[in-house]
Design a protein around this motif. Structure first.
Motif, PDB file in Angstrom:
ATOM      1  N   ILE A   2      37.820  66.824 -38.842  1.00 38.54           N
ATOM      2  CA  ILE A   2      38.171  68.011 -38.070  1.00 38.54           C
ATOM      3  C   ILE A   2      37.036  68.337 -37.112  1.00 38.54           C
ATOM      4  O   ILE A   2      35.858  68.339 -37.482  1.00 38.54           O
ATOM      5  N   VAL A   3      37.373  68.620 -35.851  1.00 41.50           N
ATOM      6  CA  VAL A   3      36.345  68.898 -34.841  1.00 41.50           C
ATOM      7  C   VAL A   3      36.337  70.356 -34.414  1.00 41.50           C
ATOM      8  O   VAL A   3      35.415  70.791 -33.730  1.00 41.50           O
ATOM      9  N   GLN A   4      37.368  71.112 -34.802  1.00 41.72           N
ATOM     10  CA  GLN A   4      37.423  72.541 -34.496  1.00 41.72           C
ATOM     11  C   GLN A   4      37.574  73.328 -35.783  1.00 41.72           C
ATOM     12  O   GLN A   4      38.208  72.862 -36.726  1.00 41.72           O
ATOM     13  N   PRO A   5      37.014  74.527 -35.877  1.00 35.27           N
ATOM     14  CA  PRO A   5      37.079  75.309 -37.112  1.00 35.27           C
ATOM     15  C   PRO A   5      38.513  75.529 -37.574  1.00 35.27           C
ATOM     16  O   PRO A   5      39.400  75.836 -36.769  1.00 35.27           O
ATOM     17  N   ALA A   6      38.733  75.379 -38.872  1.00 39.16           N
ATOM     18  CA  ALA A   6      40.078  75.532 -39.441  1.00 39.16           C
ATOM     19  C   ALA A   6      39.977  76.085 -40.850  1.00 39.16           C
ATOM     20  O   ALA A   6      38.952  75.966 -41.520  1.00 39.16           O
ATOM     21  N   ASP A   7      41.066  76.709 -41.280  1.00 41.15           N
ATOM     22  CA  ASP A   7      41.200  77.220 -42.645  1.00 41.15           C
ATOM     23  C   ASP A   7      42.288  76.450 -43.374  1.00 41.15           C
ATOM     24  O   ASP A   7      43.342  76.153 -42.791  1.00 41.15           O
ATOM     25  N   ILE A   8      42.041  76.166 -44.632  1.00 40.39           N
ATOM     26  CA  ILE A   8      43.086  75.664 -45.522  1.00 40.39           C
ATOM     27  C   ILE A   8      43.302  76.719 -46.596  1.00 40.39           C
ATOM     28  O   ILE A   8      42.367  77.083 -47.326  1.00 40.39           O
ATOM     29  N   LEU A   9      44.511  77.236 -46.678  1.00 43.75           N
ATOM     30  CA  LEU A   9      44.871  78.220 -47.688  1.00 43.75           C
ATOM     31  C   LEU A   9      45.731  77.529 -48.737  1.00 43.75           C
ATOM     32  O   LEU A   9      46.820  77.029 -48.429  1.00 43.75           O
ATOM     33  N   GLU A 419      46.422  65.528 -41.152  1.00 44.25           N
ATOM     34  CA  GLU A 419      47.334  65.240 -40.044  1.00 44.25           C
ATOM     35  C   GLU A 419      47.910  66.526 -39.452  1.00 44.25           C
ATOM     36  O   GLU A 419      48.000  66.664 -38.218  1.00 44.25           O
ATOM     37  N   GLU A 420      48.276  67.459 -40.320  1.00 47.30           N
ATOM     38  CA  GLU A 420      48.887  68.695 -39.825  1.00 47.30           C
ATOM     39  C   GLU A 420      47.878  69.571 -39.094  1.00 47.30           C
ATOM     40  O   GLU A 420      48.206  70.166 -38.066  1.00 47.30           O
ATOM     41  N   ILE A 421      46.667  69.659 -39.591  1.00 47.79           N
ATOM     42  CA  ILE A 421      45.645  70.456 -38.904  1.00 47.79           C
ATOM     43  C   ILE A 421      45.306  69.831 -37.554  1.00 47.79           C
ATOM     44  O   ILE A 421      45.115  70.536 -36.557  1.00 47.79           O
ATOM     45  N   CYS A 422      45.261  68.512 -37.539  1.00 49.69           N
ATOM     46  CA  CYS A 422      44.929  67.832 -36.280  1.00 49.69           C
ATOM     47  C   CYS A 422      46.003  68.019 -35.215  1.00 49.69           C
ATOM     48  O   CYS A 422      45.737  67.819 -34.031  1.00 49.69           O
TER      49      CYS A 422
END
Length: 429
Positions: A2-9, A419-422
Motif C-alpha cells: 500500500i502506498v497511500q494511508p488506508a484503514d482496515i476495519l 486488491e480491494e484497497i488498491c
C-alpha cells in the motif's frame, strides 16, 4: 504494498472467531501489507455474541498487529450512528473485512465509511449484490451462486486449517518429553453453564479409563477466557452441587513449583494436567483422542484432524446457550434465558440434527456425538473401543482431513483485501 494511508476495519464477535479467524488473518495482513502504521491501520469492532466471555477486547488487544479495538457493548451505536466510543477517525481509503457476526453488518458499515467490503464465508455467502468480494472456504459455495456474481468469489480455503499450519510450524520449536505418551484431551467448555456438568463428567470418564489404562495421560487445554481457579471450582463438590447429585468426578487444584504445570487431582489420585498456553494446537495434535463439548473447539480439532467424541449431556437442559441469531439472544436473556434455553434445546434435540462442526461440514456423522443423560461408563466403553482399535482412529483422522478446506486461507484472504484497497489507488491514478 500500500502506498497511500488506508484503514482496515475487521468485524468479528466471539472468542472462537478471534482465535481461529482474526489471529491468522491480521498476521498475514501485516506480512503482506507491511507494519508501517502511518500507511496501514487495523481496527477491530466486535458485535454481540451469545458465546462471548467478556474477555474478547483483551484477546483482540493482545494481537500486536492490531491498532484499535472496540467492545461489543458499543457496537449498535457505531452501526446506527457511525460513532465509536472513542470517536475514532477514519482514513479516506479502506476496507471492511467480515470475520464473524452478521454479514449484513458489513454492508451497512461499508456503505457508511464508503469502504470496499470483503466477507469470509465459511458456509453461506449473503448480500451478493452489495458485497464487493467473497473469500469462501469451499468451491461448493461458489457453485450455488448466481453466475452474475461469480466474479466476486474466490476460494481461499479453511481459516481453521491455519491451526494445523501453526501446529506444524511450532512442532520443531517446542520440545515435549512426554510426546510419546498416550494422551487424551478433555475439553469440557469455558462457560459456567457447560462446565457445571461437563467438567465432572469428563473427570469421571478419565478416572474410569485410567483404571483400565494407567499409562494414559489426561490434559485440559484451559480456554484463554478462563482462569484455572475458576475452572477448579466446577470440580469442587462444595461449589458444584451437581457432583453430589450425579456422583460424577471431583478434584482439587494443585499448583506445583514452576515449570511443572498445575493439575486437578481427583479422589482416585489421577492427575489431570492443565495447560494455559493458547492456542493449544501443539498439545491437541499429540492427543490420541479428545472428549469435547460442542462449539468452536470441534472445528479446531477438525482442522487439526484430531479424533474426538462430542459429549452433549442433557441432565441440565439449559446448559447449551450458544445458538446463533434470535435463539442465542433469547437463551442468554437475564432472568428468562434459562427458560428459553430449555425450550430451544428441547426443540433442537428433537430434530436429531448434527452439532459438531466436522459433521455439519460433511453432512454426516464423522465423529461420534453422544446426546442425552450420559453416564461415564457409556462413554468409557466407546473410548476404549477406539483406543483398542487404532485403525478406527486412523479412519476418523482421514475423514476429518477430507472435509477440511485447503490451508493458506489467511494469506489468500489478505491478498483479497490488498486488491480491494488498491482499487482506490487505481481510481486515483
Amino acid at each position: 504494498m500500500i502506498v497511500q494511508p488506508a484503514d482496515i476495519l475487521i468485524l468479528s464477535n466471539g472468542p472462537g472467531e478471534l482465535a481461529t479467524w482474526v489471529r491468522p488473518v491480521v498476521r498475514s495482513l501485516r506480512q503482506q501489507l507491511g507494519d508501517d502504521r502511518t500507511l496501514l491501520r487495523i481496527s477491530i469492532v466486535l458485535s454481540p455474541c451469545p458465546n462471548a466471555s467478556g474477555k474478547e477486547v483483551e484477546i483482540a488487544q493482545s494481537y500486536p498487529e492490531v491498532d484499535r479495538v472496540q467492545g461489543s457493548e458499543h457496537f449498535f451505536r457505531f452501526l446506527l450512528w457511525g460513532k465509536t466510543a472513542e470517536n475514532w477517525d477514519w482514513r479516506q481509503k479502506g476496507a471492511v473485512l467480515f470475520l464473524g457476526g452478521d454479514q449484513f453488518f458489513t454492508v451497512l458499515i461499508g456503505k457508511r465509511l464508503d469502504y470496499r467490503t470483503i466477507v469470509y464465508a465459511e458456509w453461506q455467502a449473503r448480500w451478493h449484490n452489495w458485497i464487493d468480494r467473497f473469500g469462501v472456504m469451499k468451491p461448493e459455495i461458489v457453485a450455488h451462486t448466481h453466475q452474475k456474481y461469480a466474479h466476486k468469489f474466490t476460494v481461499v480455503g479453511d481459516l481453521m486449517a491455519q491451526a494445523q499450519e501453526d501446529s506444524i510450524e511450532n512442532q520443531s520449536k517446542i520440545q515435549n518429553p512426554k510426546s510419546k505418551i498416550e494422551s487424551i484431551g478433555l475439553l469440557p467448555g469455558s462457560k459456567p453453564a457447560k462446565l457445571v456438568q461437563g467438567l465432572p463428567l469428563v473427570l469421571a470418564i478419565a478416572e474410569q479409563i485410567h483404571r483400565l489404562r494407567p499409562q494414559t495421560r489426561f490434559v485440559i487445554p484451559v480456554a484463554p477466557t478462563l482462569d484455572i481457579q475458576k475452572l477448579a471450582r466446577f470440580a469442587d463438590p462444595q461449589q458444584n452441587p451437581l457432583i453430589g447429585q450425579l456422583g460424577w468426578g471431583s478434584a482439587e487444584l494443585v499448583s506445583p513449583p514452576h515449570p511443572e504445570p498445575p493439575f486437578l487431582k481427583t479422589n482416585s489420585g489421577l492427575h489431570v494436567e492443565l495447560f494455559t498456553q493458547s492456542p493449544a494446537y501443539q498439545l491437541l495434535s499429540q492427543c490420541r483422542i479428545c472428549l469435547t463439548t460442542v462449539g468452536a473447539n470441534t472445528a479446531e480439532l477438525g482442522a487439526l484432524a484430531v479424533p474426538m467424541i462430542v459429549l452433549i449431556p442433557t441432565q441440565q437442559l439449559d446448559a447449551m446457550r450458544s445458538w446463533d441469531g434470535l435463539p442465542g439472544l433469547l437463551a442468554n436473556l437475564p432472568g428468562l434465558g434459562s427458560i428459553f434455553a430449555k425450550i430451544i434445546n428441547w426443540l433442537v434435540l428433537r430434530q436429531k440434527r448434527l452439532f459438531a462442526w466436522p459433521n455439519i461440514w460433511a453432512k454426516t456423522e464423522i465423529v461420534p456425538e453422544i446426546v442425552g443423560k450420559l453416564q461415564p461408563s457409556d462413554v468409557v466403553e466407546l473410548v476404549m473401543d477406539f483406543l483398542n482399535n487404532p485403525e478406527k482412529l486412523d479412519q476418523m483422522r482421514d475423514r476429518l482431513r477430507s472435509v477440511r478446506g485447503e490451508a493458506g486461507a489467511a494469506q489468500k484472504l489478505a491478498h483479497l483485501v490488498q486488491e480491494e484497497i488498491c482499487k482506490f489507488e487505481d481510481l486515483d491514478g
